[in-house]
Motif scaffolding. Structure first.
Motif, PDB file in Angstrom:
ATOM      1  N   PHE A  83      12.418  -8.224   0.946  1.00  0.00           N
ATOM      2  CA  PHE A  83      11.982  -9.016  -0.204  1.00  0.00           C
ATOM      3  C   PHE A  83      12.682 -10.373  -0.215  1.00  0.00           C
ATOM      4  N   GLU A  84      13.986 -10.367   0.058  1.00  0.00           N
ATOM      5  CA  GLU A  84      14.751 -11.614   0.053  1.00  0.00           C
ATOM      6  C   GLU A  84      14.253 -12.567   1.142  1.00  0.00           C
ATOM      7  N   ALA A  85      13.916 -12.030   2.313  1.00  0.00           N
ATOM      8  CA  ALA A  85      13.451 -12.876   3.413  1.00  0.00           C
ATOM      9  C   ALA A  85      12.133 -13.550   3.063  1.00  0.00           C
ATOM     10  N   PHE A  86      11.236 -12.804   2.421  1.00  0.00           N
ATOM     11  CA  PHE A  86       9.965 -13.405   2.005  1.00  0.00           C
ATOM     12  C   PHE A  86      10.196 -14.469   0.932  1.00  0.00           C
ATOM     13  N   ARG A  87      11.018 -14.143  -0.055  1.00  0.00           N
ATOM     14  CA  ARG A  87      11.241 -15.091  -1.153  1.00  0.00           C
ATOM     15  C   ARG A  87      11.947 -16.349  -0.685  1.00  0.00           C
ATOM     16  N   ALA A  88      12.799 -16.222   0.342  1.00  0.00           N
ATOM     17  CA  ALA A  88      13.530 -17.376   0.867  1.00  0.00           C
ATOM     18  C   ALA A  88      12.710 -18.172   1.878  1.00  0.00           C
ATOM     19  N   GLY A  89      11.530 -17.665   2.226  1.00  0.00           N
ATOM     20  CA  GLY A  89      10.686 -18.364   3.174  1.00  0.00           C
ATOM     21  C   GLY A  89      11.017 -18.111   4.632  1.00  0.00           C
ATOM     22  N   ARG A  90      11.917 -17.170   4.910  1.00  0.00           N
ATOM     23  CA  ARG A  90      12.223 -16.844   6.307  1.00  0.00           C
ATOM     24  C   ARG A  90      11.107 -16.016   6.938  1.00  0.00           C
ATOM     25  N   ARG A  91      10.309 -15.377   6.108  1.00  0.00           N
ATOM     26  CA  ARG A  91       9.119 -14.657   6.573  1.00  0.00           C
ATOM     27  C   ARG A  91       7.922 -15.167   5.777  1.00  0.00           C
ATOM     28  N   ASP A  92       6.782 -15.240   6.467  1.00  0.00           N
ATOM     29  CA  ASP A  92       5.582 -15.774   5.825  1.00  0.00           C
ATOM     30  C   ASP A  92       4.372 -15.060   6.415  1.00  0.00           C
ATOM     31  N   SER A  93       3.224 -15.334   5.847  1.00  0.00           N
ATOM     32  CA  SER A  93       1.983 -14.829   6.439  1.00  0.00           C
ATOM     33  C   SER A  93       1.565 -15.778   7.555  1.00  0.00           C
ATOM     34  N   TYR A  94       0.778 -15.258   8.499  1.00  0.00           N
ATOM     35  CA  TYR A  94       0.244 -16.100   9.561  1.00  0.00           C
ATOM     36  C   TYR A  94      -0.925 -16.924   9.025  1.00  0.00           C
ATOM     37  N   ASP A  95      -1.075 -18.123   9.565  1.00  0.00           N
ATOM     38  CA  ASP A  95      -2.136 -19.016   9.093  1.00  0.00           C
ATOM     39  C   ASP A  95      -3.527 -18.416   9.275  1.00  0.00           C
ATOM     40  N   ASP A  96      -3.707 -17.607  10.321  1.00  0.00           N
ATOM     41  CA  ASP A  96      -5.050 -17.116  10.625  1.00  0.00           C
ATOM     42  C   ASP A  96      -5.492 -15.918   9.785  1.00  0.00           C
ATOM     43  N   VAL A  97      -4.670 -15.523   8.805  1.00  0.00           N
ATOM     44  CA  VAL A  97      -5.108 -14.418   7.931  1.00  0.00           C
ATOM     45  C   VAL A  97      -6.332 -14.819   7.109  1.00  0.00           C
TER      46      VAL A  97
END
Length: 221
Positions: A83-97
């Protein structure tokens, strides 16, 4: 070949996979919580992926800690770390979704990650409308035996979508094996982290983007 449903893995397909360093740090926090300050680095790494009940039994003997308590701490800290990684922007969705919105068939999501983490991803990236059903695993030791390549959650997801023929989209060998065992065709997505992965089982398709998955699905609709 026509497909009645398209199923997707989550990590490494829709969103960035968790960083190994983040996973190890979370597991170290779990050991610290249990008062284990000198955990072996190999044991920390072994708990990041491919965990089995036998491994937990070995760690119980090695550290004198109840395996249920160890797994509970591991899961809570791993969930928090993600959760922390997503909120901090270290993980994201791929553009092609964005390609998912153009797939004609009903879609489902099946992940080896926590069900709560899958729900977090669906909410954070507004994927909810793209998937009619989704499954992660509960945070229990028992759930380890139901992870892919076990077909348990693939079977449930396809049943939810009305059965028939299906295509499963993943980024690991266990995804390809699970699809084969479930009687589904498979797509192996070669993203940066899986670019050079050697597979012992040949997938039905290999692609580099979800746009290609969309084209395969719609051509077979």
């Amino acid at each position: 070949m026509t497909y009645d449903a398209i199923l997707f893995d989550n990590d490494g397909v829709l969103v960035d996979p968790p960083a190994h360093a983040d996973q190890v740090a979370a597991i170290r926090d779990a050991f610290d919580e249990l008062g284990i300050e000198s955990a072996d680095e190999e044991h920390l790494s072994a708990l990041t992926a491919g965990v089995t009940p036998d491994l937990l039994a070995d760690l119980e003997r090695t550290y004198g800690v109840d395996r249920e308590a160890l797994w509970d701490a591991r899961e809570r800290h791993d969930e928090r770390s993600q959760f922390e990684a997503f909120r901090a922007g270290r993980r994201d969705s791929y553009d092609d979704v964005t390609a998912l919105a153009d797939i004609d068939q009903p879609c489902g999501l099946v992940s080896n990650n926590h069900h709560t983490t899958v729900e977090f991803v669906l909410d954070r990236f507004a994927f909810g409308e793209q998937f009619e059903t989704y499954y992660g695993r509960p945070m229990t030791i028992e759930s380890l035996s139901l992870k892919k390549p076990n077909t348990h959650y693939l079977d449930r997801a396809l049943s939810d979508l009305g059965g028939g023929s299906a295509l499963y989209v993943g980024d690991s060998e266990s995804d390809v094996v699970a699809a084969e065992r479930a009687g589904m065709d498979s797509v192996f997505v070669r993203r940066e982290h899986s670019r050079d992965v050697a597979l012992s089982m040949e997938p039905t398709y290999e692609v580099e983007t979800l746009h290609a998955v969309r084209d395969i699905a719609n051509d077979a609709a």
